[in-house]
Design a protein around this motif. Sequence first.
Motif, mmCIF file in Angstrom:
data_model
loop_
_atom_site.group_PDB
_atom_site.id
_atom_site.type_symbol
_atom_site.label_atom_id
_atom_site.label_comp_id
_atom_site.label_asym_id
_atom_site.label_seq_id
_atom_site.Cartn_x
_atom_site.Cartn_y
_atom_site.Cartn_z
ATOM 1 N N LYS A 1 -0.995 13.568 6.174
ATOM 2 C CA LYS A 1 -1.203 15.229 6.965
ATOM 3 C C LYS A 1 -2.145 14.344 7.714
ATOM 4 O O LYS A 1 -1.563 14.861 8.846
ATOM 5 N N LEU B 1 -6.529 20.913 2.104
ATOM 6 C CA LEU B 1 -5.610 20.161 3.284
ATOM 7 C C LEU B 1 -4.218 20.816 3.695
ATOM 8 O O LEU B 1 -4.683 20.838 5.141
ATOM 9 N N LYS C 1 -1.790 11.552 9.184
ATOM 10 C CA LYS C 1 -0.864 10.496 10.523
ATOM 11 C C LYS C 1 -0.631 12.172 11.157
ATOM 12 O O LYS C 1 -0.475 11.777 12.403
ATOM 13 N N TYR D 1 -5.044 1.674 10.117
ATOM 14 C CA TYR D 1 -4.151 1.966 9.346
ATOM 15 C C TYR D 1 -3.917 2.834 9.711
ATOM 16 O O TYR D 1 -2.186 3.315 8.902
ATOM 17 N N VAL D 2 -3.759 4.271 8.538
ATOM 18 C CA VAL D 2 -3.605 5.449 8.705
ATOM 19 C C VAL D 2 -2.370 5.452 9.325
ATOM 20 O O VAL D 2 -1.498 6.057 9.656
ATOM 21 N N GLU E 1 1.231 -1.020 0.120
ATOM 22 C CA GLU E 1 -0.047 0.483 0.174
ATOM 23 C C GLU E 1 1.284 1.386 -0.183
ATOM 24 O O GLU E 1 1.978 1.427 0.628
ATOM 25 N N GLN E 2 0.211 2.174 -0.859
ATOM 26 C CA GLN E 2 1.397 3.188 -0.887
ATOM 27 C C GLN E 2 0.090 4.195 0.495
ATOM 28 O O GLN E 2 -0.332 4.115 0.652
ATOM 29 N N LYS E 3 1.030 5.183 0.872
ATOM 30 C CA LYS E 3 0.588 6.447 1.389
ATOM 31 C C LYS E 3 0.903 7.817 0.408
ATOM 32 O O LYS E 3 1.761 8.067 0.164
ATOM 33 N N ASP E 4 -0.582 8.043 0.549
ATOM 34 C CA ASP E 4 -0.507 9.616 -0.475
ATOM 35 C C ASP E 4 -0.354 10.667 1.022
ATOM 36 O O ASP E 4 -0.339 10.509 2.062
ATOM 37 N N PRO E 5 -0.510 11.883 0.349
ATOM 38 C CA PRO E 5 -0.012 12.992 0.936
ATOM 39 C C PRO E 5 -1.093 13.351 2.574
ATOM 40 O O PRO E 5 -0.787 14.066 3.220
ATOM 41 N N ILE E 6 -2.308 12.894 1.713
ATOM 42 C CA ILE E 6 -2.918 13.122 2.665
ATOM 43 C C ILE E 6 -3.805 12.418 3.403
ATOM 44 O O ILE E 6 -3.273 12.491 5.226
ATOM 45 N N GLU E 7 -2.807 10.711 3.985
ATOM 46 C CA GLU E 7 -2.965 10.438 5.081
ATOM 47 C C GLU E 7 -1.395 10.689 5.557
ATOM 48 O O GLU E 7 -1.483 10.762 6.908
#
Lengths: 196, 181
Positions: free
Chosen positions: A10, B110, A12, B136-137, A2-8
């Motif tokens: 942010k 954002l 996190k 998850y996140v 799974e990739q982490k995107d900028p939204i995630e």
Amino acid sequence: MEQKDPIEDKFKSAFSGFEQEPPERVWNNVRAQLHPVPVPLSFWGRMMKFSGLLHLHPALFFTISGTAFVSLLTVVYVFAFGHQSIRGHAYAGLSRMSSGNVELFVVADKAMPWDSVTHYRSALIDHFGHFQFARVSQGRYLLRIAPEENSETAKTYAPCWYKGHERSDSADVVLVERKDVVVDVKLMKNGETVKR
Amino acid sequence: MFDEDKDLIARCLNREVAAEYQIYRRFAAKMFGVCLRYCGNDAEAEEVLQSGFIRLFANLQQFRFDGTLDGWVLRIFITTAINHRRDNLRYSQVVELSDELEDSGGNDALSRLSVKELLTMIQQLPEGSRTVFNMYVIENYKHNEIAAILGISEGTSKSQLNQARATIRQMLKNTEKKRSL
């Protein structure tokens, strides 16, 4: 993978150290649950708890305790209210006796005549001529009064039955019912004629 | 710290209110933040926080010091929050999301969002995807771990995450539109 995107990222980073003070009521509720304050039980609540401690079904407990309570009341009634006292003063002539004995005999109605009178209790006459028989059961009684032996009174007066009788079979009966009985008894002079 | 925790826990096990309050003070704000993320509103979060602390004090004797107290407490609250919502969890249909990550739309919006606004977004997510998104996140659970904890398949976990991502992107776009007006 799974990739982490900028939204995630942010989210996190924003919530990694996120804290918010909860209202004070949360601690109050937590504390109340951890250390509950015992609520005072009502009378019936205490009874139910007690029945639980005895491992009895509440119905059985209340039946037993009710029966015991009624029995206790009966016993209390019999002992407290089923008894009266016989009291009074003893006289030698016009003055009160300063010493002597009083004997109480119970008259058993249904006994044979020769044993129908049986000694019940004795009491002393005090310096004021007073005597008392406490907690006497309801019934029929005879009283016999006697001056103290070798006293000055004994020289002049002879023992007698209530009311001034020499013999028990002619004595007056003291009837004890629902009230205390007060009787005054007078000694007979030596050689005095039997009262009719 | 280890000895301090040991002493504190011992006092809590002796039912000392002062020690319990010390534990509460230490974790309340952080755990309330966790509860807010997993719950739909403040009232529910308070309820979960309260249940979590009751559970924490009830199970304190099970803490074996083989990890940090902070980590153990966090797990308790996450589990409490999940259990609290478990009956209400609904996992919607799998959302196919292949190229969504390429779409960087809403990144400007954002960057301007506050934590409170981000929290509101999380709280607006559907139950199932909110739980998976949080785990998850933010908590860094793997899909297989999430699946095991929640009793769902890995595929469902992934689809819930995708749904959460899609919903958040949509929310960001809407926010950006509102701001541009």
